[in-house]
Design a protein around this motif. Structure first.
Motif, PDB file in Angstrom:
ATOM      1  N   VAL A   1       0.811  -1.222   0.000  1.00  0.00           N
ATOM      2  CA  VAL A   1       0.000   0.000   0.000  1.00  0.00           C
ATOM      3  C   VAL A   1       0.844   1.271   0.000  1.00  0.00           C
ATOM      4  N   ALA A   2       2.164   1.111   0.147  1.00  0.00           N
ATOM      5  CA  ALA A   2       3.034   2.295   0.186  1.00  0.00           C
ATOM      6  C   ALA A   2       4.464   1.880  -0.138  1.00  0.00           C
ATOM      7  N   GLY A   3       5.275   2.885  -0.460  1.00  0.00           N
ATOM      8  CA  GLY A   3       6.652   2.604  -0.849  1.00  0.00           C
ATOM      9  C   GLY A   3       7.473   1.965   0.259  1.00  0.00           C
ATOM     10  N   MET A   4       7.093   2.211   1.521  1.00  0.00           N
ATOM     11  CA  MET A   4       7.899   1.700   2.626  1.00  0.00           C
ATOM     12  C   MET A   4       7.651   0.228   2.942  1.00  0.00           C
ATOM     13  N   VAL A   5       6.575  -0.329   2.391  1.00  0.00           N
ATOM     14  CA  VAL A   5       6.182  -1.700   2.786  1.00  0.00           C
ATOM     15  C   VAL A   5       7.330  -2.709   2.630  1.00  0.00           C
TER      16      VAL A   5
ATOM     17  N   LEU B   1      -1.167  -0.519  -4.335  1.00  0.00           N
ATOM     18  CA  LEU B   1      -2.594  -0.726  -4.601  1.00  0.00           C
ATOM     19  C   LEU B   1      -3.389  -0.555  -3.309  1.00  0.00           C
ATOM     20  N   ARG B   2      -4.389   0.306  -3.377  1.00  0.00           N
ATOM     21  CA  ARG B   2      -5.251   0.552  -2.201  1.00  0.00           C
ATOM     22  C   ARG B   2      -6.702   0.419  -2.632  1.00  0.00           C
ATOM     23  N   THR B   3      -7.504  -0.186  -1.773  1.00  0.00           N
ATOM     24  CA  THR B   3      -8.914  -0.391  -2.165  1.00  0.00           C
ATOM     25  C   THR B   3      -9.898   0.143  -1.137  1.00  0.00           C
TER      26      THR B   3
ATOM     27  N   GLU C   1       1.568   4.660  -8.548  1.00  0.00           N
ATOM     28  CA  GLU C   1       3.003   4.553  -8.300  1.00  0.00           C
ATOM     29  C   GLU C   1       3.388   5.571  -7.243  1.00  0.00           C
ATOM     30  N   MET C   2       4.188   5.122  -6.288  1.00  0.00           N
ATOM     31  CA  MET C   2       4.626   6.035  -5.238  1.00  0.00           C
ATOM     32  C   MET C   2       6.129   6.256  -5.345  1.00  0.00           C
ATOM     33  N   LEU C   3       6.499   7.532  -5.497  1.00  0.00           N
ATOM     34  CA  LEU C   3       7.914   7.882  -5.509  1.00  0.00           C
ATOM     35  C   LEU C   3       8.337   8.101  -4.062  1.00  0.00           C
TER      36      LEU C   3
ATOM     37  N   TRP D   1       3.152  15.358  -1.346  1.00  0.00           N
ATOM     38  CA  TRP D   1       4.291  14.591  -0.817  1.00  0.00           C
ATOM     39  C   TRP D   1       4.124  14.460   0.695  1.00  0.00           C
ATOM     40  N   ASN D   2       4.333  13.276   1.176  1.00  0.00           N
ATOM     41  CA  ASN D   2       4.241  13.036   2.611  1.00  0.00           C
ATOM     42  C   ASN D   2       5.606  12.598   3.132  1.00  0.00           C
ATOM     43  N   LEU D   3       6.117  13.321   4.123  1.00  0.00           N
ATOM     44  CA  LEU D   3       7.416  12.979   4.709  1.00  0.00           C
ATOM     45  C   LEU D   3       7.158  12.386   6.098  1.00  0.00           C
ATOM     46  N   VAL D   4       7.507  11.120   6.257  1.00  0.00           N
ATOM     47  CA  VAL D   4       7.247  10.460   7.546  1.00  0.00           C
ATOM     48  C   VAL D   4       8.555  10.334   8.321  1.00  0.00           C
ATOM     49  N   PHE D   5       8.485  10.738   9.571  1.00  0.00           N
ATOM     50  CA  PHE D   5       9.655  10.640  10.446  1.00  0.00           C
ATOM     51  C   PHE D   5       9.460   9.362  11.278  1.00  0.00           C
TER      52      PHE D   5
ATOM     53  N   ILE E   1      13.625   7.749   7.798  1.00  0.00           N
ATOM     54  CA  ILE E   1      12.783   8.592   6.939  1.00  0.00           C
ATOM     55  C   ILE E   1      12.097   7.707   5.912  1.00  0.00           C
ATOM     56  N   ASP E   2      10.810   7.997   5.709  1.00  0.00           N
ATOM     57  CA  ASP E   2      10.025   7.295   4.689  1.00  0.00           C
ATOM     58  C   ASP E   2       9.176   8.367   4.010  1.00  0.00           C
ATOM     59  N   THR E   3       9.347   8.558   2.718  1.00  0.00           N
ATOM     60  CA  THR E   3       8.502   9.568   2.071  1.00  0.00           C
ATOM     61  C   THR E   3       7.701   8.947   0.938  1.00  0.00           C
TER      62      THR E   3
HETATM   63  N1  GLY Z   1       4.706   6.141   3.477  1.00  0.00           N
HETATM   64  C1  GLY Z   1       4.244   7.433   3.281  1.00  0.00           C
HETATM   65  C2  GLY Z   1       2.939   7.553   2.591  1.00  0.00           C
HETATM   66  O1  GLY Z   1       2.480   6.565   2.035  1.00  0.00           O
HETATM   67  O2  GLY Z   1       2.332   8.569   2.587  1.00  0.00           O
END
Ligand code: GLY
Length: 498
Positions: free
Chosen positions: A40-44, A68-70, A87-89, A199-203, A222-224
């Protein structure tokens, strides 16, 4: 104008030049992660790195990740931004850099590399995160009135019920008054769409444990995440994700298949968008090894695919059409995502088979639903009996959510308790039948006997020709057996039948 492909490249190059290792996208099916059905996100794919369980190949990483999110499936096509597949950058620090660097790079990338006017960018920070607010103001020069502190709902990010998480800071692009709801309170918190989160920047400092409590991670990370379709819509000056070059060619293909042009009216535009979105999702899911089924991620695929078929019917398409949309997806995306090309034959087979299957029952199911709806309406009720919804599910292949969606269009619901009772009864019947007729896993027995020469072909074909070389019944080799008898499998060189 920047194409989606150029933006993807620009992002990855920017971070490669800042000592990030660029990794290919991981699969949509998370590896060794029972807490999530899909990526569901780039960090998975990086959760074990954040948790300190696995050492990353490099402490700085960047990806364009298939996601993919539903959770908002019903909104797809109706709003400007909801997509299933996207697509998540993202850039990631595994115990390396932290807030100052990532804020600096995201600001530089948006304002210098992409040339967005700084005065059109707004910032949110977690309500207690004074440090992030100061960096935005003191180092980036963002005026204090455009830095908005918010709470857990929007500014504490987590991928699922457990795992790495943390406070976050979002960057929003002001699309301008033309996109505003016009309310005097319209601001970054408004849902109207004027302020687009880009853009979401996660600490990422915490881990959510099974018991719901937060524990400190061994290091600060960091996960963005920046949605490629969203940032492409800003750069391409189009009002929604669907009109970017990442999706619009699929809308055009759906328009050709239906003979209805995009822009003809709102209702047909929704259908064209749904078909385009869903065909893209279906192609990527199948390429990553998901098969349509009634459970888990296979059910997600089936639900999306059948929803697309129904929207095709709403546009008056009678013949199979999804394959041309998935073919178009493969053509559009095969360069960055080689798995699409490599598995194109498989995608075509699965899509054609599943569409064919559902098309056989769709008309009849819709007719039954219509008759039942009329009965319910005459009685003044608002609920369709659960047994009817279950019959549509079980016999006519209507995912429950599809029935619910059709009913919602008429202000009605399904009696869910009744549906669950029918489902449970059916499960009990199936359990009893399994005990009587399938005591052993015949396919495993057959492969053991044949040495890997027996292949299961049922995912792509409903029938196949083969030579029978042995019969297994009740786990033993036999010279004869009843067809379909208990635990019977017929071994052939390239097929397996039960
Ligand atoms: N992992 C950050 C986001 O999906 O927004």
């Amino acid at each position: 104008m920047s194409t989606g492909a150029e933006l993807r490249r620009k992002f990855l190059n920017y971070f490669a030049l800042r000592d990030h290792l660029i990794l290919p996208s991981a699969s949509l099916v998370p590896k060794d992660d029972p807490s999530l059905l899909l990526t569901v996100a780039g960090m998975v794919p990086f959760k074990p790195y954040f948790q300190g369980k696995v050492t990353p190949p490099h402490p700085r990483l960047a990806t364009a990740q298939k996601c993919l999110r539903t959770q908002d499936l019903e909104e797809v096509g109706k709003t400007a931004r909801h997509n299933t597949f996207f697509e998540m950058l993202g850039n990631f620090s595994i115990g390396d850099y932290f807030k100052k660097e990532t804020i600096g790079w995201s600001w530089e990338f948006l304002t210098k590399e992409l040339g967005l006017p700084p005065e059109d960018l707004w910032i949110t920070v977690y309500r207690d995160d004074q440090e992030a607010a100061e960096i935005w103001h003191d180092l980036m020069g963002v005026p204090r009135e455009r830095i908005i502190p918010l709470g857990d709902d929007t500014n504490f990010w987590e991928a699922g019920p457990v795992g790495p998480c943390g406070p976050c800071s979002e960057i929003l692009f002001d699309l301008g008054p033309a996109y505003s709801c016009g309310s005097p309170d319209c601001g970054v918190e408004c849902e109207c769409g004027r302020y687009l989160e880009v853009w979401n920047l996660v600490f990422t400092e915490f881990n959510r444990e099974e018991d719901g409590k937060l524990s400190k991670l061994p290091r600060r990370n960091i996960d963005t995440g920046m949605g490629l379709e969203r940032i492409a819509s800003v750069l391409q000056g189009v009002p929604n994700n669907f009109e970017t070059d990442l999706i619009f060619p699929l809308i055009e293909e759906a328009a050709i298949a239906s003979g209805i042009s995009y822009g003809a009216d709102d209702k047909s535009d929704v259908a064209l968008k749904v078909i385009a979105d869903h065909a893209r999702a279906v192609s990527f899911l199948i390429a990553d090894g998901v098969h349509p089924s009634n459970e888990g991620r296979g059910y997600v695929l089936r639900r999306i695919l059948r929803r697309a078929v129904r929207y095709g019917r709403l546009l008056g398409i009678r013949d199979p059409f999804l394959k041309r949309l998935t073919d178009k997806t493969i053509a559009l995306y095969q360069d960055p995502y080689r798995e699409l090309k490599e598995r194109s034959g498989h995608i075509q087979r699965i899509v054609s088979l599943e569409e064919e299957r559902f098309s056989e029952t769709l008309e009849q199911g819709l007719q039954i639903l219509q008759e039942q709806l009329e009965k319910v309406e005459v009685s003044g009720e608002k609920n369709l009996p659960g047994g009817v919804a279950f019959r549509l599910y079980d016999t006519f292949g209507f995912p429950l959510e599809l029935t619910q969606e059709i009913l919602a269009e008429r202000g009605m619901n399904v009696d869910l308790d009744g549906f669950r009772v029918s489902m449970e009864k059916q499960r009990e019947r199936a359990r009893a039948a399994r005990v009587e007729t399938v005591p052993s896993d015949s396919f495993k027995v057959c492969t053991a006997y044949s040495g890997d020469k027996t292949k299961f072909t049922g995912y792509g074909n409903l029938s196949a020709r083969s030579q029978i070389t042995a019969i297994i019944a009740d786990g033993k080799r036999k010279s004869e057996s009843d067809p379909g008898g208990a635990g019977t499998g017929y071994i052939g060189p390239d097929t397996f039948l039960l």
